[in-house]
Design an enzyme around this catalytic site. Structure first.
Site: not given
Ligand code: SAH
Length: 218
Positions: A69
Protein backbone atom coordinates in the site's frame (compact mmCIF):
# COMPACT_ATOMS: atom_id res chain seq x y z
CA UNK A 1 21.53 -5.31 11.22
CA UNK A 2 22.47 -6.81 7.86
CA UNK A 3 24.45 -5.08 5.12
CA UNK A 4 21.36 -4.03 3.25
CA UNK A 5 20.00 -2.16 6.24
CA UNK A 6 23.31 -0.40 6.85
CA UNK A 7 24.13 0.12 3.18
CA UNK A 8 21.33 2.54 2.40
CA UNK A 9 20.71 3.46 5.99
CA UNK A 10 21.83 7.05 5.73
CA UNK A 11 20.04 7.76 2.50
CA UNK A 12 16.88 6.12 3.63
CA UNK A 13 16.90 8.09 6.88
CA UNK A 14 16.88 11.28 4.84
CA UNK A 15 14.32 10.06 2.36
CA UNK A 16 12.17 8.76 5.21
CA UNK A 17 12.32 12.19 6.85
CA UNK A 18 11.01 13.65 3.58
CA UNK A 19 8.27 11.06 3.54
CA UNK A 20 7.21 12.18 7.03
CA UNK A 21 7.06 15.80 5.86
CA UNK A 22 4.84 14.77 2.94
CA UNK A 23 2.56 12.78 5.24
CA UNK A 24 2.17 15.87 7.44
CA UNK A 25 1.24 17.94 4.37
CA UNK A 26 -1.31 15.28 3.46
CA UNK A 27 -2.95 15.74 6.86
CA UNK A 28 -1.50 12.97 9.05
CA UNK A 29 -1.28 14.48 12.55
CA UNK A 30 -0.76 11.63 15.00
CA UNK A 31 2.87 11.92 16.12
CA UNK A 32 3.01 8.25 17.14
CA UNK A 33 1.99 7.24 13.61
CA UNK A 34 4.52 9.60 12.02
CA UNK A 35 7.23 8.19 14.32
CA UNK A 36 6.24 4.63 13.35
CA UNK A 37 6.42 5.53 9.64
CA UNK A 38 9.87 6.97 10.21
CA UNK A 39 10.99 3.91 12.12
CA UNK A 40 10.01 1.17 9.63
CA UNK A 41 12.39 0.70 6.65
CA UNK A 42 9.89 0.35 3.80
CA UNK A 43 12.64 -0.46 1.28
CA UNK A 44 13.25 -3.80 3.00
CA UNK A 45 9.70 -4.93 2.24
CA UNK A 46 9.95 -4.61 -1.54
CA UNK A 47 12.14 -6.01 -4.33
CA UNK A 48 15.61 -4.51 -4.50
CA UNK A 49 14.90 -3.44 -8.07
CA UNK A 50 12.19 -1.10 -6.79
CA UNK A 51 13.98 0.01 -3.61
CA UNK A 52 14.84 3.44 -5.02
CA UNK A 53 11.10 4.20 -5.11
CA UNK A 54 10.42 2.85 -1.64
CA UNK A 55 9.78 6.25 -0.10
CA UNK A 56 7.71 7.70 -2.93
CA UNK A 57 4.07 7.95 -2.01
CA UNK A 58 2.95 5.20 -4.35
CA UNK A 59 1.79 1.62 -4.10
CA UNK A 60 4.26 -0.84 -5.66
CA UNK A 61 3.99 -4.41 -6.96
CA UNK A 62 5.05 -7.24 -4.61
CA UNK A 63 4.34 -10.16 -7.02
CA UNK A 64 1.36 -12.53 -7.15
CA UNK A 65 -0.70 -9.60 -8.46
CA UNK A 66 -0.56 -7.85 -5.10
CA UNK A 67 0.77 -4.47 -4.04
CA UNK A 68 2.34 -2.81 -1.02
CA UNK A 69 0.00 0.00 0.00
CA UNK A 70 0.88 3.63 -0.54
CA UNK A 71 2.53 5.11 2.60
CA UNK A 72 -0.25 7.71 2.94
CA UNK A 73 -2.94 5.04 3.19
CA UNK A 74 -0.91 2.97 5.69
CA UNK A 75 -0.45 6.08 7.85
CA UNK A 76 -4.07 7.16 7.46
CA UNK A 77 -5.53 3.75 8.39
CA UNK A 78 -3.18 3.48 11.38
CA UNK A 79 -4.17 6.97 12.52
CA UNK A 80 -7.88 6.19 12.24
CA UNK A 81 -7.39 2.94 14.15
CA UNK A 82 -5.47 4.70 16.94
CA UNK A 83 -7.83 7.63 17.33
CA UNK A 84 -8.89 6.69 20.83
CA UNK A 85 -5.31 6.17 22.04
CA UNK A 86 -2.91 3.30 22.61
CA UNK A 87 -3.80 0.00 20.93
CA UNK A 88 -3.81 -3.42 22.56
CA UNK A 89 -4.51 -6.35 20.24
CA UNK A 90 -4.82 -5.65 16.54
CA UNK A 91 -5.83 -7.91 13.66
CA UNK A 92 -4.73 -7.20 10.10
CA UNK A 93 -6.28 -9.07 7.18
CA UNK A 94 -3.96 -9.15 4.15
CA UNK A 95 -0.32 -9.15 5.29
CA UNK A 96 1.10 -8.78 1.78
CA UNK A 97 4.75 -7.92 2.31
CA UNK A 98 4.24 -7.15 6.00
CA UNK A 99 4.86 -3.40 5.88
CA UNK A 100 1.56 -2.31 7.42
CA UNK A 101 1.99 -4.99 10.12
CA UNK A 102 5.44 -3.57 10.93
CA UNK A 103 3.95 -0.07 11.28
CA UNK A 104 1.15 -1.42 13.47
CA UNK A 105 3.72 -3.23 15.62
CA UNK A 106 5.14 0.18 16.62
CA UNK A 107 1.80 1.43 17.96
CA UNK A 108 0.06 -1.73 19.24
CA UNK A 109 0.90 -4.25 21.94
CA UNK A 110 0.18 -7.33 19.79
CA UNK A 111 -0.42 -7.65 16.07
CA UNK A 112 -1.97 -10.67 14.36
CA UNK A 113 -1.79 -10.59 10.59
CA UNK A 114 -3.28 -13.07 8.12
CA UNK A 115 -2.26 -13.76 4.50
CA UNK A 116 -3.84 -16.23 2.04
CA UNK A 117 -0.93 -16.45 -0.46
CA UNK A 118 1.72 -18.81 0.88
CA UNK A 119 4.90 -17.29 -0.62
CA UNK A 120 3.85 -13.82 0.56
CA UNK A 121 3.12 -15.18 4.02
CA UNK A 122 6.54 -16.87 4.17
CA UNK A 123 8.40 -13.81 2.99
CA UNK A 124 6.58 -11.42 5.34
CA UNK A 125 7.18 -13.74 8.25
CA UNK A 126 10.89 -13.85 7.56
CA UNK A 127 11.15 -10.11 7.04
CA UNK A 128 9.31 -9.31 10.28
CA UNK A 129 11.42 -11.78 12.19
CA UNK A 130 14.66 -10.38 10.66
CA UNK A 131 13.55 -6.97 11.90
CA UNK A 132 12.97 -8.50 15.36
CA UNK A 133 9.33 -7.50 15.49
CA UNK A 134 8.42 -9.95 18.20
CA UNK A 135 4.94 -8.61 18.85
CA UNK A 136 3.73 -9.61 15.36
CA UNK A 137 2.29 -13.01 14.66
CA UNK A 138 1.84 -13.93 10.98
CA UNK A 139 -0.76 -16.55 10.01
CA UNK A 140 -1.31 -18.40 6.73
CA UNK A 141 -5.09 -18.52 6.36
CA UNK A 142 -8.13 -17.10 4.63
CA UNK A 143 -8.77 -14.10 6.85
CA UNK A 144 -12.11 -13.07 5.39
CA UNK A 145 -13.91 -14.31 8.51
CA UNK A 146 -11.27 -12.85 10.84
CA UNK A 147 -9.66 -14.92 13.59
CA UNK A 148 -12.59 -15.84 15.87
CA UNK A 149 -10.36 -17.94 18.17
CA UNK A 150 -8.24 -14.92 19.05
CA UNK A 151 -11.04 -12.34 19.24
CA UNK A 152 -11.82 -9.81 20.60
CA UNK A 153 -9.50 -7.22 19.05
CA UNK A 154 -9.12 -3.55 19.92
CA UNK A 155 -8.46 -2.82 16.28
CA UNK A 156 -9.08 -4.57 12.96
CA UNK A 157 -7.60 -3.37 9.70
CA UNK A 158 -8.35 -4.84 6.27
CA UNK A 159 -5.85 -4.40 3.45
CA UNK A 160 -8.14 -5.84 0.76
CA UNK A 161 -11.60 -4.69 -0.30
CA UNK A 162 -14.76 -6.72 0.27
CA UNK A 163 -17.70 -5.90 -2.04
CA UNK A 164 -19.98 -5.18 0.95
CA UNK A 165 -19.53 -4.45 4.66
CA UNK A 166 -19.19 -7.73 6.53
CA UNK A 167 -21.21 -8.26 9.71
CA UNK A 168 -19.00 -11.17 10.78
CA UNK A 169 -15.81 -9.24 11.39
CA UNK A 170 -17.30 -6.49 13.53
CA UNK A 171 -18.38 -9.12 16.05
CA UNK A 172 -14.67 -9.68 16.73
CA UNK A 173 -14.23 -6.10 17.94
CA UNK A 174 -13.86 -5.45 21.66
CA UNK A 175 -16.06 -2.76 23.24
CA UNK A 176 -14.41 0.55 22.36
CA UNK A 177 -12.73 -1.19 19.41
CA UNK A 178 -12.34 0.24 15.90
CA UNK A 179 -12.20 -1.36 12.49
CA UNK A 180 -10.90 0.34 9.32
CA UNK A 181 -11.59 -1.25 5.97
CA UNK A 182 -12.07 -0.59 2.26
CA UNK A 183 -15.46 -1.58 0.84
CA UNK A 184 -16.62 -1.78 -2.77
CA UNK A 185 -15.62 -3.12 -6.18
CA UNK A 186 -15.08 -0.49 -8.93
CA UNK A 187 -15.70 2.37 -6.54
CA UNK A 188 -14.27 1.80 -3.07
CA UNK A 189 -14.57 3.76 0.16
CA UNK A 190 -12.71 3.54 3.41
CA UNK A 191 -15.04 2.85 6.34
CA UNK A 192 -14.60 3.16 10.07
CA UNK A 193 -16.69 0.88 12.30
CA UNK A 194 -16.73 1.69 16.02
CA UNK A 195 -18.18 -0.58 18.67
CA UNK A 196 -19.51 0.56 22.05
CA UNK A 197 -22.11 -0.65 24.54
CA UNK A 198 -24.89 0.67 22.27
CA UNK A 199 -23.73 -1.24 19.21
CA UNK A 200 -21.87 -0.27 16.05
CA UNK A 201 -21.34 3.07 14.36
CA UNK A 202 -20.35 3.29 10.70
CA UNK A 203 -18.55 6.27 9.13
CA UNK A 204 -17.61 6.57 5.45
CA UNK A 205 -14.23 8.28 5.25
CA UNK A 206 -12.68 8.72 1.79
CA UNK A 207 -12.35 7.04 -1.62
CA UNK A 208 -9.58 4.42 -1.86
CA UNK A 209 -8.21 1.74 -4.20
CA UNK A 210 -7.35 -1.70 -2.85
CA UNK A 211 -6.92 -5.19 -4.30
CA UNK A 212 -9.99 -7.40 -3.82
CA UNK A 213 -10.48 -9.64 -0.79
CA UNK A 214 -10.37 -13.21 -2.14
CA UNK A 215 -11.61 -16.45 -0.63
CA UNK A 216 -9.60 -19.55 0.28
CA UNK A 217 -5.86 -20.13 0.52
CA UNK A 218 -3.47 -19.96 -2.44
N1 SAH B 1 -0.84 -4.81 4.17
C1 SAH B 1 -0.10 -4.81 2.93
C2 SAH B 1 -0.99 -4.68 1.72
C3 SAH B 1 -1.19 -5.98 1.10
S1 SAH B 1 -2.21 -6.03 -0.33
C4 SAH B 1 0.98 -3.75 2.97
O1 SAH B 1 1.47 -3.46 4.01
O2 SAH B 1 1.37 -3.26 1.95
C5 SAH B 1 -3.53 -7.02 0.28
C6 SAH B 1 -3.20 -8.44 0.66
O3 SAH B 1 -4.41 -9.05 1.09
C7 SAH B 1 -2.65 -9.32 -0.46
O4 SAH B 1 -1.41 -9.82 -0.11
C8 SAH B 1 -3.70 -10.41 -0.60
O5 SAH B 1 -3.16 -11.68 -0.91
C9 SAH B 1 -4.32 -10.42 0.78
N2 SAH B 1 -5.65 -11.03 0.87
C10 SAH B 1 -6.70 -10.90 0.03
N3 SAH B 1 -7.76 -11.63 0.45
C11 SAH B 1 -7.38 -12.22 1.62
C12 SAH B 1 -8.01 -13.12 2.55
N4 SAH B 1 -9.26 -13.55 2.38
N5 SAH B 1 -7.31 -13.50 3.64
C13 SAH B 1 -6.03 -13.10 3.84
N6 SAH B 1 -5.38 -12.26 3.00
C14 SAH B 1 -6.03 -11.83 1.90
Amino acid sequence: MNARVNGIGMTSQRTRARLIERLREQGIKDEAVLAAMFEVPRHLFIDEALASRAYDDVSLPINYNQTISQPYIVARMTEVLRASGALGRVLEIGTGCGYQAAVLAQVAREVYTVERIKPLYERARKQLSDLKMRNVSVRYADGSAGLPDLAPFDGIIMAAAAPVLSAVLREQLALGGRMVLPVGTQEQWLYLIERDENGFRETRLEPVKFVPLLMGKA
